[in-house]
Structure formats: structure tokens, C-alpha cells
Design a protein around this motif. Structure first.
Motif, mmCIF file in Angstrom:
data_model
loop_
_atom_site.group_PDB
_atom_site.id
_atom_site.type_symbol
_atom_site.label_atom_id
_atom_site.label_comp_id
_atom_site.label_asym_id
_atom_site.label_seq_id
_atom_site.Cartn_x
_atom_site.Cartn_y
_atom_site.Cartn_z
ATOM 1 N N MET A 1 10.346 3.158 4.544
ATOM 2 C CA MET A 1 10.718 2.958 3.161
ATOM 3 C C MET A 1 11.518 1.666 3.017
ATOM 4 N N VAL A 2 12.439 1.407 3.955
ATOM 5 C CA VAL A 2 13.225 0.169 3.923
ATOM 6 C C VAL A 2 12.317 -1.032 4.120
ATOM 7 N N GLN A 3 11.360 -0.904 5.052
ATOM 8 C CA GLN A 3 10.421 -1.989 5.292
ATOM 9 C C GLN A 3 9.553 -2.244 4.060
ATOM 10 N N PHE A 4 9.167 -1.169 3.373
ATOM 11 C CA PHE A 4 8.345 -1.313 2.165
ATOM 12 C C PHE A 4 9.099 -2.115 1.106
ATOM 13 N N ALA A 5 10.379 -1.791 0.905
ATOM 14 C CA ALA A 5 11.178 -2.520 -0.081
ATOM 15 C C ALA A 5 11.352 -3.973 0.316
ATOM 16 N N GLU B 1 9.265 -5.787 2.026
ATOM 17 C CA GLU B 1 8.001 -6.487 1.778
ATOM 18 C C GLU B 1 7.844 -6.790 0.279
ATOM 19 N N LEU B 2 8.308 -5.871 -0.593
ATOM 20 C CA LEU B 2 8.260 -6.143 -2.039
ATOM 21 C C LEU B 2 9.123 -7.357 -2.398
ATOM 22 N N ARG B 3 10.329 -7.418 -1.793
ATOM 23 C CA ARG B 3 11.204 -8.565 -2.075
ATOM 24 C C ARG B 3 10.574 -9.866 -1.571
ATOM 25 N N GLU B 4 9.930 -9.808 -0.408
ATOM 26 C CA GLU B 4 9.264 -10.998 0.136
ATOM 27 C C GLU B 4 8.109 -11.429 -0.755
ATOM 28 N N LEU B 5 7.382 -10.451 -1.341
ATOM 29 C CA LEU B 5 6.287 -10.764 -2.260
ATOM 30 C C LEU B 5 6.816 -11.499 -3.495
ATOM 31 N N SER C 1 15.058 -1.313 -8.770
ATOM 32 C CA SER C 1 15.286 -0.190 -7.853
ATOM 33 C C SER C 1 14.117 -0.002 -6.893
ATOM 34 N N ALA C 2 12.902 -0.412 -7.317
ATOM 35 C CA ALA C 2 11.741 -0.321 -6.418
ATOM 36 C C ALA C 2 11.938 -1.186 -5.182
ATOM 37 N N VAL D 1 4.340 2.350 -10.327
ATOM 38 C CA VAL D 1 5.335 1.274 -10.355
ATOM 39 C C VAL D 1 4.983 0.203 -9.326
ATOM 40 N N THR D 2 4.535 0.634 -8.154
ATOM 41 C CA THR D 2 4.144 -0.322 -7.118
ATOM 42 C C THR D 2 3.004 -1.209 -7.602
ATOM 43 N N ARG D 3 1.992 -0.599 -8.236
ATOM 44 C CA ARG D 3 0.881 -1.395 -8.762
ATOM 45 C C ARG D 3 1.377 -2.429 -9.771
ATOM 46 N N GLY D 4 2.281 -2.001 -10.690
ATOM 47 C CA GLY D 4 2.786 -2.917 -11.693
ATOM 48 C C GLY D 4 3.578 -4.057 -11.086
ATOM 49 N N TYR D 5 4.444 -3.752 -10.105
ATOM 50 C CA TYR D 5 5.265 -4.773 -9.446
ATOM 51 C C TYR D 5 4.379 -5.791 -8.730
ATOM 52 N N VAL D 6 3.404 -5.290 -7.929
ATOM 53 C CA VAL D 6 2.533 -6.173 -7.150
ATOM 54 C C VAL D 6 1.659 -7.011 -8.071
ATOM 55 N N GLY D 7 1.112 -6.386 -9.136
ATOM 56 C CA GLY D 7 0.283 -7.131 -10.071
ATOM 57 C C GLY D 7 1.058 -8.227 -10.773
ATOM 58 N N ALA D 8 2.308 -7.963 -11.131
ATOM 59 C CA ALA D 8 3.133 -8.970 -11.797
ATOM 60 C C ALA D 8 3.444 -10.138 -10.868
#
Length: 950
Positions: A1-5, A7-11, A36-37, A48-55
Motif C-alpha cells: 500500500m505504501v509502495q502504491f502511494a 508510485e502515484l506521487r512519482e506519476l 489522501s490517495a 479514484v485510482t482511475r481518475g488520479y491516473v487519467g488526470a
């Protein structure tokens, strides 16, 4: 879960670092939700993940897979048993998931109507039928939810069972209540006479008016071979079924459900094979129409519908693949959980993970449940089930069982993966259940990414090795040139996971290249020598010619020596797979150049070899009469072998009782009693009066984690055990059925690896492994032993001790430059070093003397067995060096009459050789196979005139 977050910040950073206000405008989620994601405190939802990645302009499909993998890991971490138990809101689901359809799901069972009708018709005409299908094809569902309810609706008596570990006991339990008897009494009757099943069924029918027969359904019939280990009980069970069905006044009809890959095991039983000729019904994959009913009709039964897009997707995924039916049901069950209203939609299926991600979660759960050793074996198994394309694509690869090692560990992993629906087994072939596993299981993807070229090369090696084996190991089928150079790294890579056949093929190819290079160099040297000799002959007189002739004889002698040396080396390499040819080659080399090396090679090929254990072997001992050899190893068993026919020993019994590897065995010097101990800390005494039916006399707890060494005193009244705690324990064995623990002798700082008594029983020696020390005890009074000496015997480790039965000299072995040493210990408190023997290039784990004390043996980790002749006075001299072993040698033992020497190797093989080496060499022709052909002579003894050694 920490790694997932993270990777989102790196994206977000890679997208140029837009503000969360900008991201919220693009994704249509609030700033707080998006921030928070990426905080890492909890896993965001898939939407939420789809929306974040798409944006952020990321790959939404790849991130969906990442989300499902992370969600599966989080679920496993929070509750490892979560996958095993159905959620409470699924009780009303019309789909059973990975489980089969049971009788309570019969109203939801659709799609197999044609097979059920076929079974019903066949059952009307025949009294014995068998339903065969691949793993996951739905055999249990067809029998439990399809056929059984139909038969019960006709008011027919139906009894269903699975064989389990004790099939006769299961049969007795299921039928006893119907026959007014007890399970125990019925079990005795079935064991006494299988025909009693027919009589019991007639009794059941007679006591139930209106019924003339019983339908007996035996599901998962393959358990008869996988769980039941007693062949006698298995044969009784089959015979009982056949007699009950074939009787003229039969009162039953029998239906079997069998996995297709067990067909060969079924027809190995002659009577069952004849019956199956006309009794088979096959269960193949569902066609599109059957899949349509299986998907839609259960939902309709509870007032729901399946969206068209979802229906098309599921049919496309499951068509033409019988093994994916449980995965299809699992995906539908998860979609049911995520449904909205009465419609099962594609969006709900995606949220549930669809077939691909349901499979991923199952695969990860399967992998996490394995031990470290099993995980490595599983990695090699799954990599073999994938083939590398020309580009960057992978696809699943159907393989034959012969590509897998035959060890029980690999067989168990295949069974577990099959039960989890990850692998489909069809006869002798294995296949991935679904190609989605390659794409959606990140762990498998990581394995593939790490070794793409290695995987491609290994697949080519597998195919070439199969061709070589099909051509009976024709040398012309070996790898050459660039293909051999590409495969060379596989020989050194531990992670390559080669099978025994592949490794043998690669080693043969490398050996052939080496032999070709050696032969070319030899020819070049010989050519240069001949040119020089010719120049001399042309330039000098008759006297010089005489010198040239002498030089030619010297060259011939050198050539003969080189040819004999190379042929001897080749013979020891061939000894395991072609012993007759190896003996012929070694004998020819010995006749050509009777050196110590060629003599040792010939003796090595004269050893008879058999496999004592399929896993590592750790210990062995021979009974006082020389008739029984006991071996023990990693497989937790002790095996007994009849040595009366030394070249072809026969196994008499397998002793089971230890819960872990067995490291030590010892024979009683006067009674048919065997002691065994090992990694479980227990010590067991066995009565081997009848080596075909041994039984346990006593089981003792040694209170140490691992027992490494055992030894009986010459009188047999004392047994010594030693091991991991560094202590030596004496046991009073005047009563072998009730041994009494005696004193415990401390002194070693590391685990004790070996103990030995002197011939008169007054002295006891122990070797302390890592503390490099040997301790000598005076055991004249076993109740009050006294320490006589304590000294550092070796420079790195002390592994073995043995007394000469005639002179009382103590032999020790371990590591260092002189791994074998002889000590005078009688009458002194300060042992005197008599000899330090070299030769082995690695540690020596075992030393032993012959019964007459004239020979000393040593088994070394350098894969050699060395034998020295020990004179009463003077330095020991080398008698023989036996080679050709594939792994380290655990030890050598002489039979009590001194006529045979038995060699044990850690790879589980055992070898015997007459101890009279001169006689063995004189009769070598009687052990050789077919005479050497001219082609074989040219290959192994090139440039030497052909002459048969025998």
C-alpha cells in the motif's frame, strides 16, 4: 500500500507536478480525496485510482492491474484466511465460485444438460460407467448437482462418496447405516471378502420395499491413487465395486468420476481396464451455447440479468478451455457481490477483478503458502509452462510430464497448483489454466523479465534434449557451435532449473566439445612431432635414425598414455548411463596403459549401482551377518536392502516413523536390531529379524534438536547418540525394547558429527564438527566414563572417527591440507600422530576400516572414494581412488566378511564392488557389455589400432 502511494506521487511528478486543484478539475474528485490517495494511509478505491491516473496522463489499464495486485496483497496481510471463507453476503449467490456445484446448488446448475442426459441413458443400459474429464472441467458438479438430483427425483437410492486415505473404511461408514450393521463389522467383512459389498447392497434393497437397486457414485476416484498408499486396500476396493456391478443378480449401478490424467493408473488394473472399455463418458469444454446457459440461467433463476458486454467477455475467456470453468464461476460470484440492482455488469466484473485478477489473487495465495524450497521449484515449473515469442510477447506452453523432475516435491506442487486451478493436467500433459496468468500475475511477469533470454535458450535446450533422448543419445544430436555456446551459461546457473535429462544432455555436449578440442590439440602436437622427426631423418646419419626411432617409441608411449588417460576419464563419465560400454572402454585403456589412473577408472566402472533414495542419503550401515544394508536420508525413511546378491540388491522394507531427515543408523553387533535417529531429535530401535516385515521396538526422545551420530558398543549393551547440543549420551540397551538413558558427556563446543568404540569397548571417541576437536573417553564403566584425552585433530573441522579393529589405532577425518590422520591412542593421555594422509581436495566426511584392519576408506566431498592399505608398521599407501560420482561421497562400508565394499553417495545412489580388486580386474570381462564397435574405438581410443579387450 505504501509502495502504491509512492508510485502515484512519482506519476504526478513525471506529469509535471500539477497542483491537486488542477488534478481535481480533470479527475472530477475532490482535492482531499486525491491527496489522501497519494498519502499511503489506506488504499484508494479503484475508481479514484482511475481518475488520479487519467488526470496525470498515465496508463489506466496498467494501473488497474497494479491496484488489483496491491488489493490482493493487503487482503492477504490483513486476514490470510479471508479468501478461504465466503463472505456473509454471498450465501444467496447462484454461483459457487471455485468450489464445485453441490446438491444445494442444483437449481443453479446449467450448461451440462447434454452430459447429464448421456449419463442417465448410459446408466439405464449399463451397471458401471465412468466420467473422465480434465481438472476443472466440472466432473463433481455434473455428478453432485446434475445427475444425483435427477436420480433422487425418480425416488432412486443414491449414495455418494470419495475414496480418501482409506477407501474401504469410507465405504463401510457410508453403507453401514443403510444395512443395519456397524461400520467396524462391515469393514472387517469387506477386508475379508470384497464380494460382501454385493451381499450388503442386496440386503439394503431387500429392506427398502419398492426399490430394486442402489446408485453408488464414487467421485474423485483418483484419490484411490493419490491418497491411499496401500495397494492391497486399493485392489480390494476396486474388486468390490466390480463384483457388485457385474453380479448376475446385482443390486447396484456404479458411477465413477475420474480426472483424465489418471486414466493410465486406472487401466493398470487389468479387470478395471476391461470394464472401462465400454464404460467411459468424456467431459470436454463447454461450447458457446452451453456457456451462455451456465452464465445467464443461474442469474435468471433469482430474477437477475447478465449484461451483454459481460456475457460476450466471459464466453470469449472460457470457450474451448475446460480448466477455466472454476475461474469463470469465481469471477461471476465476485461480480454478484459488486452488482447493482438486478443487473450483472461489465463494470461490476472489472471492480471484482474479472477472470484475470481473480486468477492473480489465487496465484499469489498459492505461492505464499509454499515453503522456500517449494517456491523455487514452483518458479521453475511455471517458467516451463511459458514460451517466449519472437518479439516481446509470451504465451502459454503445453509440456509433457517427462520435462519435470520425478521427485515427490514437484509432484506435490503440481497437485496443489491443479487444485487451485492454476494448472490444467490432461493425461501426460500440463498447461496453464489461462493465458491471463502471464499478463496479470506480477510475480510471474517478474520471473519472465529477469530471464527472457535464459528462458528462450532453455526451451531450445529442452527440445534438443528430447530429440537426443528419442535418438537413443546419438552423439550426432548433441549441441555444437553457436547453439552450444548460447546454452553454456545454463550449466553454471543454479537458477536455470534444468531437469536431469537436460543437464545430462548439456554436459554430454560440453564433454564432446572438450574431447574434440583435446583430440585436435593432440593431432596437432603429433603432426609437429612427425615433421621434426622427418627433418631429422633427412639431415643426419644412421645413428641419428636410431635416435629418431627411439623418439618415435617414446612418442607412441606418450600417445598411448594420453589416449588411455582420456579414455579412462570418458569411461568414468559414462559409467552411470552406460555401464557396459564404460567397462569396455576402461578395460581397453587399462590394457593399453596399466597405470594407477586407468586401474582406478576400471575399478570405478566395475561398481554396480542402484538408487537407494530419491532424495539425499545421509547414513548407512551393514548387519553383522552381512545380509542387510540399512540406508537413511532426507526423505525421512530408513530403507533395508538384501545384500546376498551384491550386484543386484533388493529392497526389503521402508521404515517410516521419523518426522524429519534421518542422519544416523547403527546395527546391533549381536542381535537383529537397528537404531535410527535424525533431525526430529527422536531415537528409534527396530526389530529386523524378518527384514521384509520389521517392526518398531522403542521410540526415545533424546532431548536434542538433531541427532547426528549413533554407535553400539561391541557388546551391544550400550548405545551412544550425539548431535546438535554438543553432548554424547550413553543408553543402556541390555533391553532393546526398553532402553534406559545413562550419563551425558559434555565437552564439545559444536555439534558432534561422529562417535566410535574401540574393538574391546573400553574407549569411545567423538568428533566435534566445528570445534575441530576429538575427545577420547574411557568407558570401562559405562555408568562412570572418564575423559582420557581432548585435542585439536584438524585445522577447520572434525567430522569422523573410526578405530582399527586389530591395532586400536584411531583414524580421524575433517578439513585442512591433511584431511585424514592416524593416531596412537592406546595407553596414553596424549595421542601421538602416526600419519597425515593427503589426496582429497575437499573435506572428508567419513572414514572406516575393513574388518581385518588392513584397509582404510575415506569418503570425500570432492566426489571421490579413497582406499589406503595400512601396514602394521610403516606409512599407508594408496590402494585405489574410485570416481564417477555425481555428488559428495557420504562413506564406505565393508561387509563383515570383507568381500564387498559398499559406497554411499549423497545423491541417493549406492555402489558395490568386490573388495579383492585384483580378482575384480581379472574378471572385468564378465561385467562388460557388448564388444566395442570400430566407431566406438575411434571415438574413445583414436590413433590406436583396434583390438578387443575381451
Amino acid at each position: 500500500m505504501v509502495q502504491f502511494a509512492a508510485e502515484l506521487r512519482e506519476l504526478r511528478r513525471a506529469a509535471g507536478g500539477p497542483s491537486y486543484r488542477d488534478l481535481a478539475a480533470r479527475a472530477h474528485y475532490s482535492v482531499a480525496t486525491l491527496s489522501s490517495a497519494a498519502a499511503g494511509q489506506r488504499l484508494p478505491s479503484l475508481e479514484v485510482t482511475r481518475g488520479y491516473v487519467g488526470a496525470c496522463g498515465g496508463d489506466v489499464e496498467r494501473w488497474e492491474a497494479f491496484w488489483h495486485t496491491t488489493a490482493a496483497a493487503v487482503a492477504l496481510a490483513e486476514d490470510p484466511a479471508d479468501d478461504a471463507a465466503p463472505p456473509p453476503d454471498q450465501d444467496d449467490s447462484p454461483y459457487p465460485g471455485l468450489a464445485s456445484f453441490g446438491s444445494r446448488h442444483s437449481r443453479f446448475f446449467f450448461g451440462r444438460e447434454r452430459v447429464v442426459e448421456q449419463l442417465r441413458r448410459r446408466l439405464t443400459d449399463q451397471r458401471f460407467i465412468a466420467l473422465f474429464g480434465a481438472s476443472g472441467a466440472g466432473k463433481s458438479s455434473v455428478l453432485d448437482a446434475g445427475l444425483s438430483p435427477y436420480l433422487r427425483a425418480e425416488d432412486r437410492a443414491v449414495i455418494t462418496l470419495t475414496p480418501g486415505v482409506r477407501p474401504l473404511e469410507e465405504l463401510a461408514v457410508r453403507l453401514a447405516g443403510h444395512g443395519a450393521t456397524t461400520p467396524g463389522r462391515l469393514l472387517e467383512e469387506l477386508r475379508a471378502d470384497p464380494g460382501n459389498l454385493h451381499l450388503l447392497l442386496r440386503q439394503i434393497v431387500a429392506e427398502e420395499p419398492g426399490r430394486d437397486e442402489v446408485i453408488l457414485i464414487v467421485d474423485q476416484f483418483e484419490e484411490l491413487f493419490t491418497l491411499c498408499s496401500r495397494r492391497e486396500e486399493r485392489d480390494h476396493f476396486i474388486e468390490a465395486l466390480l463384483l457388485a456391478a457385474r453380479a448376475e443378480n446385482s443390486a447396484c449401478r456404479i458411477v465413477l468420476g475420474v480426472r483424465a490424467d489418471f486414466y493410465a493408473r486406472c487401466i493398470a488394473h487389468a479387470a478395471l481396464a476391461r470394464t472401462l472399455d465400454a464404460a467411459m463418458v468424456t467431459l470436454g469444454p463447454m461450447d458457446s451455447e452451453e456457456l451462455h446457459r451456465a452464465i445467464c440461467r443461474p442469474a435468471e433463476a433469482v430474477g437477475c440479468r447478465v449484461e451483454g458486454r459481460l456475457l460476450a467477455y466471459l464466453i470469449a475467456q472460457a470457450q474451448d478451455s475446460a480448466g477455466t470453468l472454476p475461474l469463470l464461476s469465481h469471477a461471476l460470484r465476485e461480480t454478484w457481490r459488486h452488482r447493482r440492482g438486478t443487473l450483472l455488469t461489465m463494470d461490476a466484473c472489472r471492480s471484482a477483478g474479472s477472470i484475470e485478477h481473480a486468477l492473480t489473487r489465487t496465484a499469489e495465495r498459492f505461492y505464499q503458502a509454499l515453503s522456500p524450497r517449494q517456491r523455487e521449484a514452483a518458479r521453475h515449473l511455471f517458467l516451463r509452462l511459458v514460451t517466449v515469442g519472437e518479439g516481446i510477447e509470451y504465451s502459454k506452453c503445453r509440456i509433457d510430464r517427462s520435462e519435470l523432475p520425478p521427485d515427490p516435491g514437484t509432484v506435490a506442487i503440481v497437485e496443489r497448483a491443479t487444485a487451485e486451478r492454476l494448472i490444467t493436467v490432461d493425461g501426460q500433459h500440463l498447461d496453464l489454466t489461462h493465458e491471463a496468468l502471464i499478463r496479470w500475475w506480477p510475480r510471474l511477469g517478474g520471473w519472465l523479465a529477469e530471464g527472457r533470454e535464459l528462458l528462450r535458450t532453455r526451451r531450445q535446450l529442452t527440445e534438443a534434449a528430447a530429440t537426443w533422448a528419442h535418438l537413443e543419445q546419438d552423439p550426432g544430436a548433441l549441441l555444437r557451435g553457436a547453439r552450444l555456446e548460447a546454452a553454456r551459461p545454463l550449466a553454471r546457473a543454479e537458477e536455470a532449473g534444468l531437469t536431469a535429462r537436460e543437464r545430462e544432455f548439456l554436459e554430454a555436449s560440453l564433454a564432446a566439445k572438450s574431447a574434440d578440442r583435446t583430440a585436435a590439440n593432440r593431432r596437432e602436437r603429433l603432426r609437429r612431432l612427425l615433421i621434426a622427426a622427418s627433418a631429422v631423418l633427412l639431415a643426419i646419419s644412421l645413428a641419428t635414425s636410431v635416435l629418431a626411432m627411439h623418439a618415435d617409441r617414446e612418442a607412441t608411449a606418450q600417445r598411448d598414455e594420453a589416449v588411455a588417460h582420456n579414455a579412462s576419464t570418458a569411461a568414468t563419465a559414462l559409467a552411470r548411463r552406460s555401464p557396459g560400454l564404460a567397462t569396455q572402454i576402461a578395460l581397453a585403456a587399462y590394457r593399453l596403459q596399466p597405470s594407477q589412473y586407468s586401474r582406478d577408472a576400471l575399478l570405478s566402472t566395475l561398481m554396480s549401482t542402484w538408487t537407494a533414495h530419491r532424495a539425499e542419503m545421509y547414513a548407512m550401515d551393514i548387519s553383522p551377518d552381512g545380509g542387510i544394508l540399512a540406508t537413511a536420508g532426507w526423505d525421512r525413511t530408513v530403507r533395508l536392502w538384501d545384500l546376498r546378491t551384491a550386484r543386484y540388491p533388493r529392497r526389503t522394507a521402508v521404515l517410516t516413523g521419523h518426522r524429519d531427515a534421518v542422519y544416523a543408523v547403527a546395527m546391533h553387533p549381536h542381535r537383529p536390531v537397528l537404531a535410527s535417529a535424525g533431525a526430529d531429535g527422536s531415537l528409534i530401535l527396530w526389530d529386523i529379524t524378518d527384514p521384509y516385515w520389521p517392526h518398531r521396538l522403542a521410540t526415545l526422545r533424546t532431548h536434542m534438536k538433531t541427532v547426528r551420530a549413533l554407535a553400539f558398543s561391541p557388546s551391544g549393551q550400550t548405545l551412544v547418540s550425539a548431535g546438535s547440543d554438543g553432548n554424547v549420551v550413553l543408553w543402556n540397551t541390555r533391553s532393546v525394547s526398553k532402553p534406559v538413558r545413562g550419563v551425558s558427556l559434555p565437552g564439545h563446543q559444536d555439534e558432534v558429527r561422529s562417535v566410535a568404540f574401540s574393538a574391546d569397548g573400553r574407549l569411545l571417541a567423538s568428533a566435534g564438527g566445528g570445534d575441530e576437536r576429538v575427545i577420547l573417553w574411557d568407558t570401562t564403566s559405562p555408568a562412570h566414563p572418564v575423559e582420557r584425552a581432548d585435542w585439536q585433530a584438524h585445522s577447520t573441522t572434525a567430522l569422523s572417527v573410526a578405530f582399527n579393529p586389530r591395532t586400536g589405532v584411531l583414524a580421524t577425518s575433517g578439513g585442512g591440507d591433511r584431511p585424514v590422520k592416524l593416531w596412537r591412542v592406546a595407553g596414553t593421555h596424549h595421542p601421538v600422530l602416526l600419519a597425515a594422509l593427503d589426496g582429497p581436495t575437499d573435506v572428508v566426511g567419513s572414514v572406516a576400516f575393513s574388518p581385518d584392519g588392513r584397509l582404510l576408506t575415506a569418503g570425500s566431498d570432492d566426489r571421490t572414494a579413497r582406499i589406503w592399505r595400512v601396514p602394521p608398521h610403516g606409512w599407508p599407501r594408496r590402494e585405489a581412488v574410485l570416481t564417477g560420482f555425481s555428488t559428495a561421497v557420504l562413506g564406505l562400508r565393508f561387509t563383515p566378511d570383507g568381500k564387498q565394499v559398499v559406497t554411499g553417495v549423497f545423491d541417493g545412489t549406492t555402489h558395490t564392488l568386490p573388495a579383492d580388486f585384483g580378482q575384480a580386474l581379472a574378471h572385468a570381462c564378465s561385467y562388460a557389455g557388448q564388444p566395442l564397435t570400430h566407431e566406438q574405438w575411434r571415438r574413445y581410443l583414436n590413433k590406436v589400432s583396434y583390438r578387443q579387450p575381451c
